[in-house]
Motif scaffolding. Structure first.
Motif, short mmCIF file in Angstrom:
data_model
loop_
_atom_site.label_atom_id
_atom_site.label_comp_id
_atom_site.label_asym_id
_atom_site.label_seq_id
_atom_site.Cartn_x
_atom_site.Cartn_y
_atom_site.Cartn_z
N HIS A 147 0.83 -1.21 0.00
CA HIS A 147 0.00 0.00 0.00
C HIS A 147 0.87 1.25 0.00
CE1 HIS A 147 -3.37 2.66 0.90
NE2 HIS A 147 -2.63 3.18 1.87
N TRP A 148 1.93 1.23 0.80
CA TRP A 148 2.85 2.38 0.87
C TRP A 148 3.55 2.60 -0.46
CZ3 TRP A 148 8.22 2.74 0.39
CH2 TRP A 148 8.77 3.97 0.74
N ARG A 149 3.95 1.53 -1.12
CA ARG A 149 4.62 1.64 -2.41
C ARG A 149 3.69 2.23 -3.47
NH1 ARG A 149 7.60 -4.29 -2.39
NH2 ARG A 149 9.44 -3.69 -1.16
N ARG A 150 2.44 1.81 -3.45
CA ARG A 150 1.49 2.35 -4.42
C ARG A 150 1.23 3.84 -4.16
NH1 ARG A 150 -3.14 -2.43 -4.78
NH2 ARG A 150 -1.80 -4.02 -5.76
N TRP A 151 1.13 4.20 -2.90
CA TRP A 151 0.93 5.61 -2.55
C TRP A 151 2.12 6.45 -3.00
CZ3 TRP A 151 3.96 8.64 0.70
CH2 TRP A 151 3.44 9.92 0.98
N ARG A 152 3.31 5.91 -2.78
CA ARG A 152 4.52 6.64 -3.17
C ARG A 152 4.59 6.79 -4.68
NH1 ARG A 152 10.74 4.97 -1.46
NH2 ARG A 152 11.75 6.81 -2.36
N ALA A 153 4.24 5.73 -5.43
CA ALA A 153 4.27 5.78 -6.89
C ALA A 153 3.25 6.79 -7.41
CB ALA A 153 4.00 4.39 -7.47
N ALA A 154 2.06 6.80 -6.80
CA ALA A 154 1.04 7.76 -7.23
C ALA A 154 1.46 9.19 -6.94
CB ALA A 154 -0.28 7.44 -6.52
N ARG A 155 2.12 9.39 -5.82
CA ARG A 155 2.60 10.73 -5.46
C ARG A 155 3.68 11.20 -6.44
NH1 ARG A 155 5.74 12.39 0.09
NH2 ARG A 155 5.47 14.64 -0.08
N PHE A 156 4.59 10.28 -6.80
CA PHE A 156 5.64 10.63 -7.76
C PHE A 156 5.04 10.98 -9.11
CE2 PHE A 156 8.43 9.37 -11.24
CZ PHE A 156 9.58 10.10 -10.95
N ALA A 157 4.06 10.18 -9.57
CA ALA A 157 3.43 10.42 -10.87
C ALA A 157 2.72 11.76 -10.90
CB ALA A 157 2.47 9.28 -11.19
N ALA A 158 2.13 12.14 -9.77
CA ALA A 158 1.42 13.42 -9.71
C ALA A 158 2.40 14.59 -9.77
CB ALA A 158 0.59 13.49 -8.44
N ARG A 159 3.54 14.42 -9.13
CA ARG A 159 4.54 15.49 -9.09
C ARG A 159 5.38 15.54 -10.36
NH1 ARG A 159 7.33 15.60 -3.08
NH2 ARG A 159 5.50 16.34 -1.91
N HIS A 160 5.58 14.37 -10.97
CA HIS A 160 6.46 14.29 -12.15
C HIS A 160 5.75 13.49 -13.26
CE1 HIS A 160 9.66 15.69 -9.49
NE2 HIS A 160 9.33 14.73 -8.65
N PRO A 161 4.82 14.12 -13.96
CA PRO A 161 4.11 13.41 -15.04
C PRO A 161 5.08 12.83 -16.05
CG PRO A 161 3.11 15.55 -14.60
CD PRO A 161 4.40 15.52 -13.83
N PHE A 162 4.79 11.62 -16.48
CA PHE A 162 5.70 10.94 -17.40
C PHE A 162 5.75 11.68 -18.74
CE2 PHE A 162 6.58 7.64 -20.63
CZ PHE A 162 7.84 7.25 -20.18
N PRO A 163 6.97 11.99 -19.25
CA PRO A 163 7.11 12.75 -20.50
C PRO A 163 7.05 11.84 -21.72
CG PRO A 163 9.27 12.36 -19.55
CD PRO A 163 8.27 11.72 -18.61
N THR A 164 5.87 11.57 -22.19
CA THR A 164 5.66 10.61 -23.28
C THR A 164 6.46 10.97 -24.53
OG1 THR A 164 3.43 10.17 -22.45
CG2 THR A 164 3.93 9.49 -24.71
N GLU A 165 6.43 12.23 -24.93
CA GLU A 165 7.14 12.64 -26.14
C GLU A 165 8.66 12.55 -25.95
OE1 GLU A 165 5.82 16.44 -27.45
OE2 GLU A 165 3.75 15.80 -27.80
N THR A 166 9.13 12.91 -24.77
CA THR A 166 10.57 12.82 -24.50
C THR A 166 11.03 11.37 -24.55
OG1 THR A 166 10.47 14.78 -23.09
CG2 THR A 166 12.38 13.36 -22.83
N TRP A 167 10.24 10.46 -24.00
CA TRP A 167 10.58 9.05 -24.02
C TRP A 167 10.57 8.50 -25.45
CZ3 TRP A 167 13.28 5.38 -22.52
CH2 TRP A 167 12.92 4.03 -22.62
N ALA A 168 9.62 8.94 -26.26
CA ALA A 168 9.57 8.50 -27.66
C ALA A 168 10.83 8.94 -28.40
CB ALA A 168 8.33 9.06 -28.34
N GLU A 169 11.29 10.16 -28.13
CA GLU A 169 12.51 10.64 -28.78
C GLU A 169 13.73 9.88 -28.27
OE1 GLU A 169 15.08 14.76 -29.49
OE2 GLU A 169 13.00 14.87 -28.74
N ALA A 170 13.77 9.61 -26.98
CA ALA A 170 14.88 8.85 -26.41
C ALA A 170 14.96 7.47 -27.05
CB ALA A 170 14.73 8.73 -24.90
N ARG A 171 13.82 6.81 -27.20
CA ARG A 171 13.80 5.48 -27.82
C ARG A 171 14.27 5.54 -29.27
NH1 ARG A 171 8.62 2.17 -27.90
NH2 ARG A 171 10.15 0.63 -28.61
N ALA A 172 13.85 6.58 -29.99
CA ALA A 172 14.21 6.69 -31.40
C ALA A 172 15.70 6.86 -31.60
CB ALA A 172 13.45 7.86 -32.04
#
Length: 272
Positions: free
Chosen positions: A4-29
């Motif tokens: 439960h604590w791990r899920r809360w921490r992951a949700a908190r991180f995601a809220a503070r640091h939204p995943f950069p989808t476009e940046t990740w696509a460029e990194a993969r390319a």
């Protein structure tokens, strides 16, 4: 409670640091190692690399202050590091890299004074040029030119090499080629398979023959493990052809099968 604590921490991180989808696509390319991943693996690795970027220090030497090193480059660096633990659970990933605090990028390869005693008891000193190095709690240090050469299917990847040393030191203060093993791999099996590879490399060198993988693997058991990890991820066909038992062992250890994502050799050589 822990989950439960791990899920809360992951949700908190995601809220503070939204995943950069476009940046990740460029990194993969930019890197064949990343673009060859399946969509599911890429999603998992991207999220883990994004957390890695925020949990660890990724530092440039002051001499590289004007070197282009944008967010996709930083994410691509983190993803190569996290590629080693892609098949492991989050808990196993965090434990494996608990001794990784910083990745420091230097402008060029660097020299270290090395002292070694031969079989006769004579001490020898020499300068050793290195593309990377690390220690138990020290930073992972890599040279920028070698970092730029990593990420393809060439059998060379300085980040994977140095991070493999960190895995190796998970149960000791030094590299010895014997990392902490999962329950389904016995220590005697690990020793037997790697000893067969070591003996083959030594025999080929004694006969002045070419080795099927970089002969630096024959310099020390810890280097044998790190070099084989490089080949496992970035030239899995070469490792499997030369040492199929070792490839199978590492596939169980990493819980991955890089052969399944290897592009045709013509495409790999063009893009890498």
């Amino acid at each position: 409670m822990l989950e439960h604590w791990r899920r809360w921490r992951a949700a908190r991180f995601a809220a503070r640091h939204p995943f950069p989808t476009e940046t990740w696509a460029e990194a993969r390319a930019r890197l064949p190692l990343l673009s060859a991943l399946s969509d599911a693996d890429a999603e998992h690795l991207g999220q883990r690399a994004w957390c890695f970027v925020h949990a660890k220090r990724l530092s440039l030497h002051p001499a590289l202050a004007n070197t282009p090193f944008d967010e996709p480059a930083r994410l691509a660096l983190a993803a190569q590091a996290c590629l080693l633990t892609l098949g492991w659970s989050d808990a196993e990933h965090h434990e494996a890299f608990a001794n990784v605090h910083e990745i420091l990028i230097l402008p060029e390869a660097f020299e270290r004074r090395v002292e070694e005693m031969d079989e006769a008891g004579v001490m020898h000193q020499y300068a050793d040029e290195r593309a990377g190095e690390t220690s138990f709690q020290g930073p992972v240090v890599v040279a920028y030119p070698d970092l730029m050469e990593s990420g393809g299917f060439s059998g060379f990847n300085v980040l994977i090499h140095e991070l493999a040393h960190k895995l190796d030191m998970g149960n000791s203060l030094d590299v010895d080629g014997f990392p902490p093993l999962p329950r389904d791999i016995a220590a005697n099996e690990w020793h037997r398979v790697f000893t067969a590879v070591w003996d083959d490399l030594q025999a080929r060198l004694a006969r002045s023959e070419d080795t099927p993988i970089d002969d630096y693997a024959a310099s020390h058991p810890g280097e044998c493990f790190a070099v084989c990890c490089e080949y496992f991820f970035s030239a899995p066909d070469q490792l499997d052809e030369a040492y199929p038992a070792l490839y199978a062992l590492l596939s169980r250890y990493f819980q991955q099968d890089p052969l399944t994502r290897l592009p045709p050799r013509e495409e790999a050589s063009t893009r890498g």
